[in-house]
Design a protein around this motif. Sequence first.
Motif, PDB file in Angstrom:
ATOM      1  N   ALA A  21       2.196  -1.849   9.589  1.00 32.71           N
ATOM      2  CA  ALA A  21       0.946  -2.332  10.177  1.00 32.71           C
ATOM      3  C   ALA A  21       0.634  -3.749   9.716  1.00 32.71           C
ATOM      4  CB  ALA A  21      -0.199  -1.383   9.813  1.00 32.71           C
ATOM      5  N   LEU A  22       0.907  -4.034   8.453  1.00 33.54           N
ATOM      6  CA  LEU A  22       0.706  -5.395   7.955  1.00 33.54           C
ATOM      7  C   LEU A  22       1.580  -6.379   8.709  1.00 33.54           C
ATOM      8  CD1 LEU A  22       0.510  -4.916   4.082  1.00 33.54           C
ATOM      9  CD2 LEU A  22      -1.270  -5.872   5.541  1.00 33.54           C
ATOM     10  N   ALA A  23       2.838  -6.005   8.901  1.00 35.57           N
ATOM     11  CA  ALA A  23       3.762  -6.890   9.611  1.00 35.57           C
ATOM     12  C   ALA A  23       3.326  -7.112  11.055  1.00 35.57           C
ATOM     13  CB  ALA A  23       5.171  -6.297   9.571  1.00 35.57           C
ATOM     14  N   GLN A  24       2.704  -6.096  11.653  1.00 31.26           N
ATOM     15  CA  GLN A  24       2.316  -6.186  13.065  1.00 31.26           C
ATOM     16  C   GLN A  24       0.970  -6.869  13.269  1.00 31.26           C
ATOM     17  OE1 GLN A  24       2.558  -2.427  15.066  1.00 31.26           O
ATOM     18  NE2 GLN A  24       1.758  -3.206  17.004  1.00 31.26           N
ATOM     19  N   PHE A  25      -0.016  -6.564  12.401  1.00 32.84           N
ATOM     20  CA  PHE A  25      -1.376  -7.031  12.644  1.00 32.84           C
ATOM     21  C   PHE A  25      -1.884  -8.053  11.622  1.00 32.84           C
ATOM     22  CE2 PHE A  25      -1.157  -2.611  14.239  1.00 32.84           C
ATOM     23  CZ  PHE A  25      -1.380  -2.853  15.589  1.00 32.84           C
ATOM     24  N   GLY A  26      -1.278  -8.083  10.420  1.00 33.78           N
ATOM     25  CA  GLY A  26      -1.789  -8.949   9.369  1.00 33.78           C
ATOM     26  C   GLY A  26      -2.849  -8.236   8.543  1.00 33.78           C
ATOM     27  N   PRO A  27      -3.082  -8.683   7.297  1.00 36.69           N
ATOM     28  CA  PRO A  27      -3.979  -7.973   6.398  1.00 36.69           C
ATOM     29  C   PRO A  27      -5.445  -7.986   6.831  1.00 36.69           C
ATOM     30  CG  PRO A  27      -3.302 -10.060   5.439  1.00 36.69           C
ATOM     31  CD  PRO A  27      -2.478  -9.857   6.661  1.00 36.69           C
ATOM     32  N   ARG A  28      -5.872  -9.012   7.573  1.00 37.32           N
ATOM     33  CA  ARG A  28      -7.279  -9.079   7.960  1.00 37.32           C
ATOM     34  C   ARG A  28      -7.587  -8.252   9.198  1.00 37.32           C
ATOM     35  NH1 ARG A  28      -8.332 -15.497   7.881  1.00 37.32           N
ATOM     36  NH2 ARG A  28      -6.270 -15.430   8.867  1.00 37.32           N
ATOM     37  N   LYS A  29      -6.598  -8.098  10.083  1.00 36.42           N
ATOM     38  CA  LYS A  29      -6.841  -7.406  11.342  1.00 36.42           C
ATOM     39  C   LYS A  29      -6.459  -5.938  11.294  1.00 36.42           C
ATOM     40  CE  LYS A  29      -6.222 -11.559  14.180  1.00 36.42           C
ATOM     41  NZ  LYS A  29      -5.438 -12.176  15.285  1.00 36.42           N
ATOM     42  N   VAL A  30      -5.586  -5.571  10.379  1.00 34.88           N
ATOM     43  CA  VAL A  30      -5.129  -4.186  10.357  1.00 34.88           C
ATOM     44  C   VAL A  30      -6.283  -3.255   9.991  1.00 34.88           C
ATOM     45  CG1 VAL A  30      -4.419  -4.177   7.925  1.00 34.88           C
ATOM     46  CG2 VAL A  30      -3.280  -2.667   9.555  1.00 34.88           C
ATOM     47  N   SER A  31      -6.298  -2.102  10.615  1.00 26.46           N
ATOM     48  CA  SER A  31      -7.347  -1.111  10.335  1.00 26.46           C
ATOM     49  C   SER A  31      -6.729   0.162   9.796  1.00 26.46           C
ATOM     50  CB  SER A  31      -8.131  -0.798  11.611  1.00 26.46           C
ATOM     51  OG  SER A  31      -7.323  -0.058  12.518  1.00 26.46           O
ATOM     52  N   LEU A  32      -7.551   0.952   9.124  1.00 26.74           N
ATOM     53  CA  LEU A  32      -7.071   2.227   8.600  1.00 26.74           C
ATOM     54  C   LEU A  32      -6.685   3.162   9.741  1.00 26.74           C
ATOM     55  CD1 LEU A  32      -9.531   2.812   5.629  1.00 26.74           C
ATOM     56  CD2 LEU A  32      -7.141   2.103   5.532  1.00 26.74           C
ATOM     57  N   SER A  33      -7.350   3.037  10.883  1.00 30.11           N
ATOM     58  CA  SER A  33      -6.997   3.872  12.040  1.00 30.11           C
ATOM     59  C   SER A  33      -5.584   3.582  12.515  1.00 30.11           C
ATOM     60  CB  SER A  33      -7.987   3.629  13.190  1.00 30.11           C
ATOM     61  OG  SER A  33      -9.288   4.030  12.832  1.00 30.11           O
ATOM     62  N   GLU A  34      -5.209   2.295  12.532  1.00 33.07           N
ATOM     63  CA  GLU A  34      -3.856   1.922  12.961  1.00 33.07           C
ATOM     64  C   GLU A  34      -2.819   2.431  11.976  1.00 33.07           C
ATOM     65  OE1 GLU A  34      -4.901  -2.101  13.054  1.00 33.07           O
ATOM     66  OE2 GLU A  34      -5.266  -2.185  15.219  1.00 33.07           O
ATOM     67  N   TYR A  49      -5.949  10.139   0.383  1.00 32.60           N
ATOM     68  CA  TYR A  49      -4.977   9.424  -0.441  1.00 32.60           C
ATOM     69  C   TYR A  49      -5.487   8.057  -0.886  1.00 32.60           C
ATOM     70  CZ  TYR A  49      -1.573  12.932   1.016  1.00 32.60           C
ATOM     71  OH  TYR A  49      -0.923  14.122   1.232  1.00 32.60           O
ATOM     72  N   PHE A  50      -6.158   7.357   0.019  1.00 28.03           N
ATOM     73  CA  PHE A  50      -6.607   5.999  -0.285  1.00 28.03           C
ATOM     74  C   PHE A  50      -8.020   5.816   0.252  1.00 28.03           C
ATOM     75  CE2 PHE A  50      -2.004   5.898   0.498  1.00 28.03           C
ATOM     76  CZ  PHE A  50      -1.561   5.508  -0.767  1.00 28.03           C
ATOM     77  N   ALA A  51      -8.917   5.381  -0.627  1.00 19.23           N
ATOM     78  CA  ALA A  51     -10.317   5.257  -0.248  1.00 19.23           C
ATOM     79  C   ALA A  51     -10.605   3.991   0.541  1.00 19.23           C
ATOM     80  CB  ALA A  51     -11.194   5.291  -1.505  1.00 19.23           C
ATOM     81  N   SER A  52      -9.733   2.987   0.463  1.00 18.94           N
ATOM     82  CA  SER A  52      -9.982   1.717   1.146  1.00 18.94           C
ATOM     83  C   SER A  52      -8.653   1.012   1.433  1.00 18.94           C
ATOM     84  CB  SER A  52     -10.864   0.816   0.281  1.00 18.94           C
ATOM     85  OG  SER A  52     -10.154   0.389  -0.869  1.00 18.94           O
ATOM     86  N   LYS A  53      -8.732  -0.055   2.229  1.00 19.00           N
ATOM     87  CA  LYS A  53      -7.540  -0.854   2.499  1.00 19.00           C
ATOM     88  C   LYS A  53      -7.024  -1.513   1.222  1.00 19.00           C
ATOM     89  CE  LYS A  53      -8.937  -3.494   5.926  1.00 19.00           C
ATOM     90  NZ  LYS A  53      -8.847  -4.498   7.012  1.00 19.00           N
ATOM     91  N   ASP A  54      -7.939  -1.920   0.348  1.00 22.51           N
ATOM     92  CA  ASP A  54      -7.520  -2.549  -0.909  1.00 22.51           C
ATOM     93  C   ASP A  54      -6.723  -1.577  -1.771  1.00 22.51           C
ATOM     94  OD1 ASP A  54      -8.667  -4.941  -0.243  1.00 22.51           O
ATOM     95  OD2 ASP A  54     -10.532  -4.574  -1.327  1.00 22.51           O
ATOM     96  N   ASP A  55      -7.187  -0.316  -1.841  1.00 18.02           N
ATOM     97  CA  ASP A  55      -6.442   0.692  -2.594  1.00 18.02           C
ATOM     98  C   ASP A  55      -5.035   0.857  -2.023  1.00 18.02           C
ATOM     99  OD1 ASP A  55      -8.591   1.169  -4.220  1.00 18.02           O
ATOM    100  OD2 ASP A  55      -9.285   2.931  -3.109  1.00 18.02           O
ATOM    101  N   LEU A  56      -4.954   0.849  -0.718  1.00 20.77           N
ATOM    102  CA  LEU A  56      -3.660   1.033  -0.058  1.00 20.77           C
ATOM    103  C   LEU A  56      -2.756  -0.169  -0.285  1.00 20.77           C
ATOM    104  CD1 LEU A  56      -2.003   2.923   1.655  1.00 20.77           C
ATOM    105  CD2 LEU A  56      -3.194   2.090   3.680  1.00 20.77           C
ATOM    106  N   LEU A  57      -3.332  -1.367  -0.309  1.00 27.40           N
ATOM    107  CA  LEU A  57      -2.535  -2.566  -0.542  1.00 27.40           C
ATOM    108  C   LEU A  57      -1.974  -2.579  -1.964  1.00 27.40           C
ATOM    109  CD1 LEU A  57      -1.509  -5.232   0.594  1.00 27.40           C
ATOM    110  CD2 LEU A  57      -3.621  -6.306  -0.210  1.00 27.40           C
ATOM    111  N   LEU A  58      -2.799  -2.205  -2.941  1.00 30.36           N
ATOM    112  CA  LEU A  58      -2.326  -2.134  -4.321  1.00 30.36           C
ATOM    113  C   LEU A  58      -1.218  -1.092  -4.461  1.00 30.36           C
ATOM    114  CD1 LEU A  58      -5.719  -2.363  -6.262  1.00 30.36           C
ATOM    115  CD2 LEU A  58      -3.937  -4.110  -6.144  1.00 30.36           C
ATOM    116  N   ALA A  59      -1.391   0.034  -3.801  1.00 28.16           N
ATOM    117  CA  ALA A  59      -0.368   1.083  -3.857  1.00 28.16           C
ATOM    118  C   ALA A  59       0.920   0.623  -3.189  1.00 28.16           C
ATOM    119  CB  ALA A  59      -0.887   2.353  -3.184  1.00 28.16           C
ATOM    120  N   LEU A  60       0.791  -0.170  -2.124  1.00 27.97           N
ATOM    121  CA  LEU A  60       1.988  -0.669  -1.442  1.00 27.97           C
ATOM    122  C   LEU A  60       2.779  -1.598  -2.355  1.00 27.97           C
ATOM    123  CD1 LEU A  60       3.752  -1.010   1.071  1.00 27.97           C
ATOM    124  CD2 LEU A  60       2.198  -2.828   1.817  1.00 27.97           C
ATOM    125  N   ALA A  61       2.089  -2.473  -3.096  1.00 22.26           N
ATOM    126  CA  ALA A  61       2.774  -3.372  -4.017  1.00 22.26           C
ATOM    127  C   ALA A  61       3.524  -2.574  -5.086  1.00 22.26           C
ATOM    128  CB  ALA A  61       1.763  -4.312  -4.673  1.00 22.26           C
TER     129      ALA A  61
END
Length: 202
Positions: A21-34, A49-61
């Motif tokens: 999703a990051l690759a497709q939409f970028g970090p500002r436009k991507v949504s949790l629904s996508e 699993y993840f309460a926010s996009k920030d939590d998910l980004l940290l987990a991705l790293a």
Amino acid sequence: MPATAPADSTRPRLLVARSLALAQFGPRKVSLSEIAALAGVSRPTLYRYFASKDDLLLALAEHEKHRFESGLAAKLEGLTGEARLDRAMRHVIEFQRGYHMEDLVLAEPAFMVDQLRRALRTMAGSLTPLFEELAVPGEATRPADKADLVVRLALSHFLIRGSEAQLLRELRHAAGLTSTGARPAPATAPRSRPRRRRTGGR
């Protein structure tokens, strides 16, 4: 705080979906629904699993860090000496091949600089022990500097694509390996040929 994640295969699926999703939409436009749609789960499941996009980004790293380190350990198993370093150079290329966010370099430069900075720390930290194994006493270049150089070289190919064959040659050269995976022998001064003595009184 990150949500507590049940132990099953959904978490890695969400992390892969986040990367896509990051690759497709970028970090500002991507949504949790996508992200949820790409992973094939509902939004409530994602929030387990993840309460926010920030939590998910940290987990991705952290996921990418684990992917590089565990993959490297598996591929070095049973190898010794310089074969370990040579296989590590190939792993760098294979890992980079599976990273799908190069299109964000122009669209989200600040985000990508942060991601590449994280990758540099992770990859160089994992490669440094391999250079330490082969370090020669009194050698001017530190193992950590060699690892840093190798990763920066790989990241330059991520930003400006070249062929993988070219990258492998360049990584091996930077690591001090020949094309066959062995370090070149130290250069020695050419031996002078003995002068032949003239005969016949001349």
